[in-house]
Design a protein around this motif. Structure first.
Motif, PDB file in Angstrom:
ATOM      1  N   GLY A   1      -5.110  -2.962 -11.040  1.00 12.58           N
ATOM      2  CA  GLY A   1      -4.433  -2.513  -9.798  1.00 12.58           C
ATOM      3  C   GLY A   1      -4.741  -1.367  -9.384  1.00 12.58           C
ATOM      4  O   GLY A   1      -5.415  -0.241  -9.987  1.00 12.58           O
ATOM      5  N   ALA A   2      -4.957  -1.235  -7.908  1.00 12.67           N
ATOM      6  CA  ALA A   2      -5.474  -0.032  -7.035  1.00 12.67           C
ATOM      7  C   ALA A   2      -4.909  -0.375  -5.558  1.00 12.67           C
ATOM      8  O   ALA A   2      -4.658  -1.403  -5.251  1.00 12.67           O
ATOM      9  CB  ALA A   2      -6.763  -0.093  -7.168  1.00 12.67           C
TER      10      ALA A   2
ATOM     11  N   GLY B   1      -2.763  -3.039  -3.444  1.00 15.13           N
ATOM     12  CA  GLY B   1      -1.793  -2.480  -2.395  1.00 15.13           C
ATOM     13  C   GLY B   1      -2.535  -1.920  -1.095  1.00 15.13           C
ATOM     14  O   GLY B   1      -3.810  -1.949  -1.329  1.00 15.13           O
ATOM     15  N   VAL B   2      -1.985  -1.579  -0.144  1.00 17.55           N
ATOM     16  CA  VAL B   2      -2.449  -1.072   1.101  1.00 17.55           C
ATOM     17  C   VAL B   2      -1.455  -0.063   1.643  1.00 17.55           C
ATOM     18  O   VAL B   2      -0.639  -0.183   1.617  1.00 17.55           O
ATOM     19  CB  VAL B   2      -3.109  -2.330   1.815  1.00 17.55           C
ATOM     20  CG1 VAL B   2      -1.850  -2.845   2.694  1.00 17.55           C
ATOM     21  CG2 VAL B   2      -3.834  -1.502   3.173  1.00 17.55           C
ATOM     22  N   HIS B   3      -2.248   1.096   1.963  1.00 16.74           N
ATOM     23  CA  HIS B   3      -1.376   2.018   2.698  1.00 16.74           C
ATOM     24  C   HIS B   3      -2.120   2.843   4.068  1.00 16.74           C
ATOM     25  O   HIS B   3      -3.321   3.209   3.487  1.00 16.74           O
ATOM     26  CB  HIS B   3      -0.746   3.000   1.616  1.00 16.74           C
ATOM     27  CG  HIS B   3       0.460   3.643   2.308  1.00 16.74           C
ATOM     28  ND1 HIS B   3       0.661   4.085   3.445  1.00 16.74           N
ATOM     29  CD2 HIS B   3       1.666   3.444   1.614  1.00 16.74           C
ATOM     30  CE1 HIS B   3       2.044   4.762   3.706  1.00 16.74           C
ATOM     31  NE2 HIS B   3       2.667   4.111   2.471  1.00 16.74           N
ATOM     32  N   LEU B   4      -1.821   2.733   5.022  1.00 16.89           N
ATOM     33  CA  LEU B   4      -2.328   3.896   6.050  1.00 16.89           C
ATOM     34  C   LEU B   4      -2.397   5.284   5.482  1.00 16.89           C
ATOM     35  O   LEU B   4      -1.408   5.619   4.909  1.00 16.89           O
ATOM     36  CB  LEU B   4      -1.606   3.966   7.404  1.00 16.89           C
ATOM     37  CG  LEU B   4      -1.106   2.449   8.056  1.00 16.89           C
ATOM     38  CD1 LEU B   4      -0.146   2.650   9.310  1.00 16.89           C
ATOM     39  CD2 LEU B   4      -2.247   1.482   8.115  1.00 16.89           C
ATOM     40  N   ARG B   5      -3.481   5.711   5.861  1.00 16.60           N
ATOM     41  CA  ARG B   5      -3.514   7.247   5.579  1.00 16.60           C
ATOM     42  C   ARG B   5      -3.719   8.241   6.856  1.00 16.60           C
ATOM     43  O   ARG B   5      -4.240   7.781   7.626  1.00 16.60           O
ATOM     44  CB  ARG B   5      -4.802   7.547   4.775  1.00 16.60           C
ATOM     45  CG  ARG B   5      -4.937   6.694   3.446  1.00 16.60           C
ATOM     46  CD  ARG B   5      -3.936   6.624   2.597  1.00 16.60           C
ATOM     47  NE  ARG B   5      -2.974   7.774   2.385  1.00 16.60           N
ATOM     48  CZ  ARG B   5      -1.921   7.931   1.799  1.00 16.60           C
ATOM     49  NH1 ARG B   5      -1.141   6.890   1.898  1.00 16.60           N
ATOM     50  NH2 ARG B   5      -1.415   9.017   1.185  1.00 16.60           N
ATOM     51  N   PRO B   6      -2.776   9.266   6.679  1.00 13.68           N
ATOM     52  CA  PRO B   6      -2.987  10.232   7.735  1.00 13.68           C
ATOM     53  C   PRO B   6      -4.535  10.902   7.796  1.00 13.68           C
ATOM     54  O   PRO B   6      -5.317  10.881   7.058  1.00 13.68           O
ATOM     55  CB  PRO B   6      -2.159  11.526   7.315  1.00 13.68           C
ATOM     56  CG  PRO B   6      -1.982  11.444   5.849  1.00 13.68           C
ATOM     57  CD  PRO B   6      -2.120   9.771   5.380  1.00 13.68           C
TER      58      PRO B   6
END
Length: 368
Positions: free
Chosen positions: A328-329, A145-150
């Protein structure tokens, strides 16, 4: 050309957000875009969203999954309540589409299968479980998965090989009793006083302080326009957070003990109407190592930061909890995101999407 196309996807999704489980037009847009690019996407049978396979899925070949979440939040923007992509799902979708365009004709696909999943309803915490029910996870060896980080978690140009989210839960309940006249407080139990005791007891919960956790009342509706009525009914909600799934189990056990105790003490019915949540991350070291190597390949060793530990949540982790053998990561991408995720006016550096796409692309190339 790839960058232009992925930015076109981002801009379309950003301008046309849809709420969880309502991503009908979003699904149609992604489906048609991929068809036009020569892919063969498949819409999910029972939910919004879709998936698309590329490469060789023959027995013995490694199969890697890549996920994008496609739903938006519901919040007030410029005085209007509406769907809004303030969590970056439009960016995630653009990066995954960009990865598809880059890998499309690569020779790696002769020995590797890749399943790109566009998941609905992440914001409700139910989308991953719905995708599991579609039967598209069992064949995967890896899942990324992927996610933008603050910006307080990752500077622009940096990336993390995993996001270690905590578990989050919500418990909604009703205090059920009868109203009474303000002059006769002996005839009922004041729901506000009952709720106050619950709040006080929640603050007395003590479990292992080494593992971060919190519990607090976040909803309390009781009483009405007539102030000479002692309310016997209240609608309440509790938010729970814990860094591990085991810690969450302990926390919820204590909360339910409190509700049972207060109900007996006041002789009132406390009715639980909703018990929901998402699990904490259970990332696989092989997947973390794969993403780490890919970050180093793209950004360099000095731009690969440690796994990010955060109290936020993501339903992506249901995949590895439901399938413990799944490697997964989640990639955490620094992008000058501010003032924070879920802020109605969240902004980030759009050029960072190229970094995210390159890392996902290299993860596919690096998988054995």
């Amino acid at each position: 050309m790839v960058e232009e196309k992925m930015m076109r996807v981002f801009e379309h999704m950003h301008a046309n957000p849809e709420l969880s489980n309502e991503e009908v037009e979003t699904t149609e847009y992604i489906y048609n875009f991929l068809k036009d690019e020569g892919f063969d996407p498949v819409k999910f049978r029972n939910i919004t969203g879709l998936y698309c396979d590329v490469g060789n899925f023959d027995a013995g070949n490694t199969v890697i999954g890549v996920r994008a979440d496609i739903d938006a939040l519901y919040q007030e923007v410029d005085g209007v309540k509406r769907a809004n992509h303030s969590c970056g799902h439009d960016a995630h979708t653009a990066m995954v589409v960009g990865t598809m365009l880059r890998i499309k004709d690569h020779e790696k696909l002769r020995t590797t299968g890749v399943r790109f999943i566009f998941q609905p309803a992440e914001e409700l915490g139910t989308g991953a479980l719905s995708v599991v029910d579609e039967g598209v996870i069992e064949s995967l060896d890896y899942f990324i998965g992927v996610h933008l980080r603050p910006e307080e978690e990752a500077d622009n140009g940096f990336a993390s090989p995993s996001i270690e989210h905590g578990s989050a839960a919500s418990i909604e309940f009703k205090i059920v009793g009868d109203d009474a006249h303000g002059a006769r407080p002996h005839l009922n139990h004041n729901a506000i006083e009952v709720g106050t005791d619950i709040v006080n007891m929640l603050s007395k919960i003590h479990i292992n302080p080494i593992i971060p956790s919190s519990v607090k009342m976040t909803k309390f509706l009781s009483g009405g326009k007539s102030l000479n009525i002692i309310p016997g009914i209240a609608e309440c909600g509790i938010d729970l957070r814990a860094q591990t799934n085991t810690q969450m189990e302990k926390l919820k056990e204590r909360v339910f003990e409190i509700l049972e105790h207060i109900g007996k003490l006041y002789d009132v019915k406390i009715e639980v109407v909703n018990d929901s949540g998402i699990v904490a991350s259970e990332s696989h070291q092989d997947a973390i190592d794969l993403i780490r190597q890919s970050i180093v390949d793209v950004l360099g060793e000095e731009k690969c930061i440690d796994p990010i530990i955060t109290s936020g949540g993501d339903d992506f982790h249901y995949y590895t909890v439901k399938f413990p053998e799944l490697k997964g990561a989640m990639l955490g991408l620094g992008c000058s995101l501010k003032p924070g995720l879920h802020h109605p006016y969240m902004t980030f550096d759009h050029s960072a999407l190229i970094n995210g796409t390159d890392i996902l692309y290299h993860a596919i190339l690096n998988v054995e």
